[in-house]
Design an enzyme around this catalytic site. Structure first.
Site, PDB file in Angstrom:
ATOM      1  CB  SER A 146      -0.054   3.821  -7.131  1.00  0.00           C
ATOM      2  OG  SER A 146       0.167   2.463  -6.604  1.00  0.00           O
ATOM      3  CE1 TYR A 159      -3.412   5.903  -2.164  1.00  0.00           C
ATOM      4  CE2 TYR A 159      -2.934   3.772  -4.918  1.00  0.00           C
ATOM      5  CZ  TYR A 159      -2.411   4.473  -3.477  1.00  0.00           C
ATOM      6  OH  TYR A 159      -0.935   4.424  -3.134  1.00  0.00           O
ATOM      7  CE  LYS A 163      -1.668   7.726  -4.901  1.00  0.00           C
ATOM      8  NZ  LYS A 163      -0.061   8.641  -4.074  1.00  0.00           N
TER       9      LYS A 163
END
Length: 254
Positions: A146, A159, A163
């Site tokens: 991402s 998150y 990533k």
């Protein structure tokens, strides 16, 4: 004069595994690889969904099959991947998100996101890489990361952690696997309109903030990623490993 020739983007005779393949980015990846000639194995927990997706690919002349599995079940998923392989390409796409402000993140949130986005992704890639090594395949592994693996984001501490971890894993994998001719890269999208992002983007204020940061002024579509995925899996990217391909509309440009 002998002109240089563009390497082929075709994947005829190759086998590709896509996780989280029933919808969104995973479905787009499976469709792109199948259209380039690969036999695609679509993996996800949702058996009916991936069966339908594989049937749709076959209806358009592609080659595809469904492989129901839960990537978070490391032993079972590894055994099924090994039995279904070996593969020439992996699009390691299965993932999740539980947005929350940093002070509000629970251990359950943290464990759920890291278990799928990092732990499961790591061992899926390991199973595929072992199959490549055992059969002498010079393959390609693509982790769907991402833009949040390169910047921070409000309500996305876990998150982002997952990533950023994938970005580091990718670079270390690339070093370990390069002697075997196996390339490892990440694909780093901005916000793509998918079933997973739809609930977030339904918030008008959140969507406006996202659009302000995407310099091209629009949300991403699955189709925006399909060419990049095909590139990373094809001979056109044979000198690319340990790198990140950002398809972020300019989000990380400043």
């Amino acid at each position: 004069m002998d002109l240089p020739r563009t390497p082929s983007f075709r994947l005829d005779g190759r086998r590709a595994l896509v996780t989280g393949a029933g919808r969104g980015i995973g479905l787009g990846a499976a469709a792109a690889l199948a259209a380039a000639g690969a036999h695609v194995v679509l993996a996800a927990r949702s058996a009916a969904e991936i069966e339908e997706a594989a049937a749709a690919i076959r209806a358009e002349g592609g080659s595809a099959e469904a492989l129901p599995l839960d990537v978070a079940d490391i032993a079972d998923a590894g055994a099924k991947i090994t039995a279904a392989g070996p593969f020439h390409a992996l699009v390691n796409n299965a993932g999740t998100n539980r947005p929350a402000a940093f002070p509000d993140v629970t251990p359950e949130d943290f464990d759920a996101v890291m278990a799928l986005n990092v732990r499961a992704a790591f061992f899926v890639a390991q199973a595929v890489a072992r199959g490549m090594m055992a059969t002498g395949i010079s393959g390609a592994i693509v982790h769907v990361s991402s833009q949040m693996g390169h910047v921070g984001g409000a309500r996305r501490s876990v998150y982002c952690a997952s990533k950023w971890a994938i970005e580091g894993i990718t670079r270390a994998m690339a070093i370990d696997l390069a002697p075997h001719g196996i390339r490892v890269n990440t694909l780093c999208p901005t916000f793509i309109e998918t079933p997973m992002t739809q609930p977030f983007l339904a918030d008008a204020g959140f969507k406006a903030n996202v659009l302000e940061k995407i310099k091209l002024g629009r949300l991403g579509q699955v189709e925006d990623l399909m060419g990049a995925i095909l590139f990373l899996c094809s001979d056109a990217a044979t000198l690319m490993t340990g790198s990140s391909l950002l398809v972020d509309g300019g989000w990380t440009a400043e």
